[in-house]
Design a protein around this motif. Structure first.
Motif, PDB file in Angstrom:
ATOM      1  N   GLU A   1      -5.240  21.611   8.376  1.00  0.00           N
ATOM      2  CA  GLU A   1      -4.015  22.413   8.329  1.00  0.00           C
ATOM      3  C   GLU A   1      -3.186  22.067   9.556  1.00  0.00           C
ATOM      4  N   PHE A   2      -1.920  21.723   9.337  1.00  0.00           N
ATOM      5  CA  PHE A   2      -1.031  21.362  10.438  1.00  0.00           C
ATOM      6  C   PHE A   2       0.379  21.795  10.078  1.00  0.00           C
ATOM      7  N   GLU A   3       0.963  22.634  10.909  1.00  0.00           N
ATOM      8  CA  GLU A   3       2.320  23.149  10.723  1.00  0.00           C
ATOM      9  C   GLU A   3       2.500  23.789   9.344  1.00  0.00           C
ATOM     10  N   GLY A   4       1.497  24.534   8.908  1.00  0.00           N
ATOM     11  CA  GLY A   4       1.587  25.294   7.674  1.00  0.00           C
ATOM     12  C   GLY A   4       1.339  24.517   6.399  1.00  0.00           C
ATOM     13  N   ALA A   5       0.890  23.291   6.494  1.00  0.00           N
ATOM     14  CA  ALA A   5       0.607  22.482   5.305  1.00  0.00           C
ATOM     15  C   ALA A   5      -0.724  21.760   5.501  1.00  0.00           C
ATOM     16  N   THR A   6      -1.302  21.294   4.420  1.00  0.00           N
ATOM     17  CA  THR A   6      -2.555  20.551   4.469  1.00  0.00           C
ATOM     18  C   THR A   6      -2.256  19.061   4.368  1.00  0.00           C
ATOM     19  N   TYR A   7      -2.802  18.301   5.312  1.00  0.00           N
ATOM     20  CA  TYR A   7      -2.595  16.856   5.359  1.00  0.00           C
ATOM     21  C   TYR A   7      -3.942  16.150   5.460  1.00  0.00           C
ATOM     22  N   PRO A   8      -4.016  14.880   5.054  1.00  0.00           N
ATOM     23  CA  PRO A   8      -5.217  14.090   5.327  1.00  0.00           C
ATOM     24  C   PRO A   8      -5.381  13.935   6.841  1.00  0.00           C
ATOM     25  N   MET A   9      -6.628  13.960   7.338  1.00  0.00           N
ATOM     26  CA  MET A   9      -6.895  13.892   8.768  1.00  0.00           C
ATOM     27  C   MET A   9      -7.628  12.608   9.114  1.00  0.00           C
ATOM     28  N   ILE A  10      -7.153  11.930  10.139  1.00  0.00           N
ATOM     29  CA  ILE A  10      -7.797  10.718  10.633  1.00  0.00           C
ATOM     30  C   ILE A  10      -8.118  10.929  12.098  1.00  0.00           C
ATOM     31  N   ARG A  11      -9.387  10.796  12.458  1.00  0.00           N
ATOM     32  CA  ARG A  11      -9.806  10.943  13.859  1.00  0.00           C
ATOM     33  C   ARG A  11      -9.653   9.601  14.565  1.00  0.00           C
ATOM     34  N   VAL A  12      -9.099   9.661  15.784  1.00  0.00           N
ATOM     35  CA  VAL A  12      -8.944   8.471  16.612  1.00  0.00           C
ATOM     36  C   VAL A  12      -9.590   8.728  17.962  1.00  0.00           C
TER      37      VAL A  12
ATOM     38  N   PRO B   1       0.835  -1.212   0.000  1.00  0.00           N
ATOM     39  CA  PRO B   1       0.000   0.000   0.000  1.00  0.00           C
ATOM     40  C   PRO B   1       0.865   1.256   0.000  1.00  0.00           C
ATOM     41  N   GLU B   2       0.283   2.346  -0.479  1.00  0.00           N
ATOM     42  CA  GLU B   2       0.993   3.624  -0.517  1.00  0.00           C
ATOM     43  C   GLU B   2       1.135   4.179   0.891  1.00  0.00           C
ATOM     44  N   TYR B   3       2.334   4.598   1.241  1.00  0.00           N
ATOM     45  CA  TYR B   3       2.648   5.116   2.558  1.00  0.00           C
ATOM     46  C   TYR B   3       2.780   6.632   2.447  1.00  0.00           C
ATOM     47  N   HIS B   4       2.020   7.390   3.251  1.00  0.00           N
ATOM     48  CA  HIS B   4       2.043   8.843   3.172  1.00  0.00           C
ATOM     49  C   HIS B   4       1.849   9.460   4.559  1.00  0.00           C
ATOM     50  N   GLU B   5       2.120  10.756   4.677  1.00  0.00           N
ATOM     51  CA  GLU B   5       1.966  11.455   5.956  1.00  0.00           C
ATOM     52  C   GLU B   5       0.507  11.837   6.164  1.00  0.00           C
ATOM     53  N   VAL B   6       0.008  11.605   7.372  1.00  0.00           N
ATOM     54  CA  VAL B   6      -1.346  11.989   7.761  1.00  0.00           C
ATOM     55  C   VAL B   6      -1.278  12.625   9.137  1.00  0.00           C
ATOM     56  N   VAL B   7      -2.328  13.345   9.498  1.00  0.00           N
ATOM     57  CA  VAL B   7      -2.436  13.925  10.838  1.00  0.00           C
ATOM     58  C   VAL B   7      -3.535  13.176  11.578  1.00  0.00           C
ATOM     59  N   PHE B   8      -3.193  12.638  12.741  1.00  0.00           N
ATOM     60  CA  PHE B   8      -4.156  11.971  13.600  1.00  0.00           C
ATOM     61  C   PHE B   8      -4.670  12.989  14.611  1.00  0.00           C
TER      62      PHE B   8
ATOM     63  N   SER C   1       1.281   6.719   7.496  1.00  0.00           N
ATOM     64  CA  SER C   1       0.221   5.728   7.540  1.00  0.00           C
ATOM     65  C   SER C   1      -0.134   5.283   6.128  1.00  0.00           C
ATOM     66  N   THR C   2      -0.754   4.133   6.022  1.00  0.00           N
ATOM     67  CA  THR C   2      -1.291   3.673   4.748  1.00  0.00           C
ATOM     68  C   THR C   2      -2.794   3.927   4.674  1.00  0.00           C
TER      69      THR C   2
END
Length: 80
Positions: free
Chosen positions: A36-47, A7-14, A27-28
């Motif tokens: 928005e996190f630290e000045g960039a846009t990332y995929p967000m996953i709620r835990v 699977p593709e491995y990429h940066e996400v924000v939890f 995460s995959t």
């Protein structure tokens, strides 16, 4: 390694659902939500729980089961 089977491995924000604590990790897992996190846009996953809200890390553990067992023992075998 074989190509195309991993699977593709990429940066996400939890994001902790309880406290709102956020951290970036690899995460995959994929999602449509972004944040928005630290000045960039990332995929967000709620835990549901992270080190920010888990009783082991916060020091707010509850020992109700152990306390009940001790009281029961003292009631049954305690010194009189």
């Amino acid at each position: 390694m074989k190509q195309g089977i991993h699977p593709e491995y990429h940066e996400v924000v939890f994001v902790d659902s309880v406290t709102g604590f956020m951290f970036k990790s690899g995460s995959t897992k994929t999602t449509d939500q972004t944040v928005e996190f630290e000045g960039a846009t990332y995929p967000m996953i709620r835990v549901e729980i992270t080190s920010d809200s888990h009783p082991f890390y916060t020091g707010k553990q509850k020992f109700t089961q152990a306390d009940g067992a001790v009281d029961k023992f003292n009631k049954k075998y305690g010194l009189k």
